[in-house]
Every structure is written in structure tokens, then in C-alpha cells.
Write an enzyme that holds these catalytic residues in place. Structure first.
Site, PDB file in Angstrom:
ATOM      1  N   ASP A  86      20.540  30.239  12.994  1.00  0.00           N
ATOM      2  CA  ASP A  86      19.706  30.136  14.190  1.00  0.00           C
ATOM      3  C   ASP A  86      19.584  28.655  14.580  1.00  0.00           C
ATOM      4  O   ASP A  86      20.590  27.948  14.631  1.00  0.00           O
ATOM      5  CB  ASP A  86      18.337  30.796  13.952  1.00  0.00           C
ATOM      6  CG  ASP A  86      17.566  31.057  15.239  1.00  0.00           C
ATOM      7  OD1 ASP A  86      17.790  32.108  15.847  1.00  0.00           O
ATOM      8  OD2 ASP A  86      16.767  30.205  15.642  1.00  0.00           O
ATOM      9  N   TYR A  98      12.993  25.352  22.040  1.00  0.00           N
ATOM     10  CA  TYR A  98      13.877  25.844  23.101  1.00  0.00           C
ATOM     11  C   TYR A  98      13.806  24.910  24.305  1.00  0.00           C
ATOM     12  O   TYR A  98      14.825  24.541  24.885  1.00  0.00           O
ATOM     13  CB  TYR A  98      13.477  27.272  23.497  1.00  0.00           C
ATOM     14  CG  TYR A  98      13.790  28.301  22.444  1.00  0.00           C
ATOM     15  CD1 TYR A  98      14.912  29.127  22.560  1.00  0.00           C
ATOM     16  CD2 TYR A  98      12.985  28.461  21.330  1.00  0.00           C
ATOM     17  CE1 TYR A  98      15.213  30.075  21.593  1.00  0.00           C
ATOM     18  CE2 TYR A  98      13.276  29.396  20.354  1.00  0.00           C
ATOM     19  CZ  TYR A  98      14.390  30.199  20.497  1.00  0.00           C
ATOM     20  OH  TYR A  98      14.689  31.129  19.524  1.00  0.00           O
ATOM     21  N   HIS A 149      21.131  38.520  11.151  1.00  0.00           N
ATOM     22  CA  HIS A 149      20.792  37.170  11.566  1.00  0.00           C
ATOM     23  C   HIS A 149      20.013  36.399  10.504  1.00  0.00           C
ATOM     24  O   HIS A 149      20.201  35.203  10.330  1.00  0.00           O
ATOM     25  CB  HIS A 149      19.970  37.264  12.852  1.00  0.00           C
ATOM     26  CG  HIS A 149      19.626  35.956  13.477  1.00  0.00           C
ATOM     27  ND1 HIS A 149      20.567  35.116  14.016  1.00  0.00           N
ATOM     28  CD2 HIS A 149      18.419  35.341  13.658  1.00  0.00           C
ATOM     29  CE1 HIS A 149      19.977  34.042  14.519  1.00  0.00           C
ATOM     30  NE2 HIS A 149      18.672  34.144  14.302  1.00  0.00           N
TER      31      HIS A 149
END
Length: 379
Positions: free
Chosen positions: A179, A306, A358
Site C-alpha cells: 500500500d 493521499y 492486500h
């Protein structure tokens, strides 16, 4: 160890746990979704069940005590406290390895792989498989500090990890991440190769190679399908956090149910769970991870990675140091070996697995350890 490093323990006040319980007792759940699956989001009945369990059964003190048995520290870098675990192997020849999580994860993801990686002889390996582990919480996540100024994107975090490793006496080290941890690890390998001498990732930061699109391999076809699904149905959280993380944060910091739902829905979508996240990761461990967000009130600050990282730079340099990639079947973005070699110029290890997703270390700790051993044995 540098004098700039301070010991740390988790010591959550009883008042905080009582506040959480009161919030859970007075929770408000929206009406049931109008579908019989997760296509509108995490189902109301499951959230109600989670809230009941979290309030009346879940035991934070047991998890707190277990984590406190591990050596934890804080160190200030660029004006910000970084929380991290540092577990030294008893094997003198062990190599230093920094493990980096992403969103919506935490250092909790790696707790089950610590002993096999630091004490391999007791877990099916040999002394050559031993590592000294450094496991930091990202800025704005968990018990690390929350940035009060802009700039803490993946590039600055990678540079901070170099400082952290040097303070621990590791001028040369290996790195692993998924990630956001994959982006940070790749930055370390690309831009700090004088310190990061090898890397592994379970989510390679590489897009499709246009020259192959006329004759794509099966894994490349699958990758393009999953990427399209992600853009159309699975990336709303990313758009929100990359544009308005502050607005989102009010709800997440105020509502434990809101924070849990925001996180655990992704564990349904991104784990190899056969229709339910608890098939991949137990309810207690899912809540352990949520607690690292709730107790620290980091709903907004964690989302800002982000905002800080999308469209605001980030290295595009090739990775020249030895690299390895493990592809788990339920990963969000999967990369073929030939696509990977466009950026990872010295790809020593590439493997496609048949189970896992993930959150590789969290879901499949034994496989994750085996992959790291196999990869780093080639470096």
C-alpha cells in the site's frame, strides 16, 4: 542507540475506554442497505454486530499488554514524533529491515511476523533468514505525531526513514512495504540507494506497459480488469481523502462506528476472504487495527497522506538496487514481471501466489515470511 530515541509504552487512560464504550452504547446505525451484498458498502447488520461485540466483549487491555511486551520508541524527525517498534534479532549476522504499512493499516499488520523474522531458527528457517526489524507508524497514523504543516508525502517519509534507521545504527538496510508502504519503500530504493540496499513489495508501483497492450498476458488482462473495477467502484475513499480529508475526519474522529465501517469495508474488498473479512482476519485483530485509528483520533491526519502524495511529486526514478515482488491474488493492483522490470531494473525475485490479498502480512503471515526469506536470500 541515539539519545534522540525515547522509550514508549501504550497507556490508554480508563477514561478513554469508557468514552469509547459510551459512544458505542449510543451508536446510531443507518437503515439497512437495499441489496443483499456489500455493493452499497459494509452491511448494517454486520456493523450492528461489530458495535455490540466491540462494546461488550473486545479486550483492548489484553492487546495493549501484548504490544507493550515489544520494544517501542519515539523519535522526533523534522519536528514530528515517529512511533516505532525495534526488535533486534539475537543472530549477530541479522540484517536490518524496515517494514512499512499503509492505509487503512497500522503496525498491527506485522505483529504475527515479528518472531519468525527475528528468530527464524525457531520458526522453520535458519540464521541466514534473521532480521533486525524496525516497524514505524506513518506520520499522522497511530501513535506517531500528526503533521501540523504540509509536506509529509511519500518522499519526505522515505527520507525520514533513512534518518530513523541511521539513529538506530543502520546505515545500510533492507526495506519492505505494501500500500503506501510500497510507495515509500520504492522511494527509499530509488532515491536513497546509498542506504536502502534491497527491497521487497507486495504491491509494486508500476502501471501497464503500453507496448504490451496488443498482446497482454493473462495476469495483465486481470490487472487491467481489476484496475477498471477499482476506478469505477472501489476508489471513492481515495478521492475523498486526496481532496477533502479534513471534512471526512470530523465524522471519523467523532464516531467509532463510522471509523470502523470506513476501515473494515476495505478489509472485505481487499482481502482473500471469500465474502466476509473475518474469514481472512479475526474480529479481534480487525478491531485492534481500528483502535490504532480511534484511540489516536487520526481519521483526518491519516487520510492526508493521499492529499500530500497524489499529484504532488513523488519519485519516478528507476529502482537500481536488488528488488523483489510478491503478487497476491486479491491485491488491488497486480503487476506482471515484464511490467515490473520497466522500473525495478534489478528484479531478483518475482512470485505469483495462489492465496492472500492486500494485507499480506496480516492475512497470510507464514506465506509473507516465506516470501521475504526467498526474496532477500537472493540479495
Amino acid at each position: 542507540m541515539s539519545e534522540l530515541i525515547r522509550p514508549f509504552k501504550l497507556e490508554i487512560p480508563d477514561s478513554e475506554l469508557e468514552f469509547l464504550k459510551q459512544r458505542l452504547l449510543t451508536r446510531r446505525i443507518p437503515e439497512k442497505e437495499t441489496v443483499a451484498d456489500w455493493t452499497q458498502g459494509i452491511p448494517a447488520n454486520y456493523v450492528q454486530e461489530l458495535g455490540e461485540y466491540w462494546c461488550n466483549t473486545y479486550d483492548w487491555r489484553a492487546r495493549e499488554a501484548k504490544i507493550n511486551r515489544l520494544p517501542q520508541y519515539l523519535t522526533e524527525i523534522e519536528g514530528l514524533d515517529i512511533h516505532f517498534l525495534h526488535i533486534e534479532s539475537k543472530v549477530k549476522s541479522a540484517r536490518p529491515l524496515v517494514l512499512t504499512h499503509g492505509w487503512p493499516g497500522s503496525i498491527v499488520e506485522f505483529l504475527s511476523v515479528i518472531e519468525p523474522l527475528t528468530d527464524p531458527s525457531s520458526h522453520g528457517g535458519s540464521e541466514k533468514d534473521a532480521f533486525h526489524l524496525v516497524i514505524p507508524s506513518l506520520p499522522g497514523f497511530g501513535f506517531s505525531g500528526k503533521p501540523s504543516e504540509t509536506g509529509w508525502g511519500v518522499g519526505k517519509i522515505a527520507a525520514a526513514w533513512v534518518v530513523l534507521m541511521q539513529r538506530l545504527g543502520y546505515d545500510k538496510f533492507l526495506a519492505q512495504g505494501g500500500d503506501w508502504g510500497a510507495g515509500i519503500t520504492t522511494e527509499l530504493a530509488a532515491d536513497h540507494s546509498d542506504h536502502c540496499v534491497g527491497m521487497h513489495t507486495n504491491m509494486a508501483a508500476v502501471g501497464p506497459d503500453r507496448d504490451t497492450l496488443d498482446d497482454p498476458l493473462p495476469i495483465e488482462q486481470e490487472s487491467m480488469r481489476s484496475s477498471q473495477f477499482y476506478q469505477e467502484w472501489d476508489s471513492g475513499y481515495s478521492k475523498q481523502q486526496s481532496t477533502r480529508p479534513q471534512t471526512l475526519g470530523y465524522g471519523l474522529v467523532d464516531s467509532p462506528i463510522g471509523q470502523a465501517a470506513w476501515i473494515i469495508e476495505k478489509f472485505y474488498q481487499w482481502t482473500d476472504c471469500n465474502g466476509h473479512p473475518e474469514n481472512a482476519i479475526s474480529r479481534d485483530r480487525l478491531l485492534d487495527n481500528v483502535m490504532f485509528y480511534w484511540l489516536t483520533g487520526c481519521g483526518a491526519s491519516s487520510g492526508r497522506i493521499y492529499w500530500e502524495s497524489f499529484g504532488r511529486g513523488g519519485s519516478r526514478n528507476p529502482v537500481e538496487v536488488p528488488s523483489g515482488i510478491s503478487v497476491f491474488p486479491k491485491e488491488i493492483f497486480k503487476v506482471s514481471e515484464r511490467w515490473a522490470k520497466r522500473r525495478y531494473k534489478d528484479l531478483r525475485y518475482y512470485n505469483i501466489l495462489d492465496k492472500g490479498g492486500h494485507f499480506a502480512a496480516f492475512e497470510q503471515p507464514e506465506l509473507f515470511v516465506s516470501e521475504l526469506r526467498a526474496c532477500f536470500s537472493k540479495m
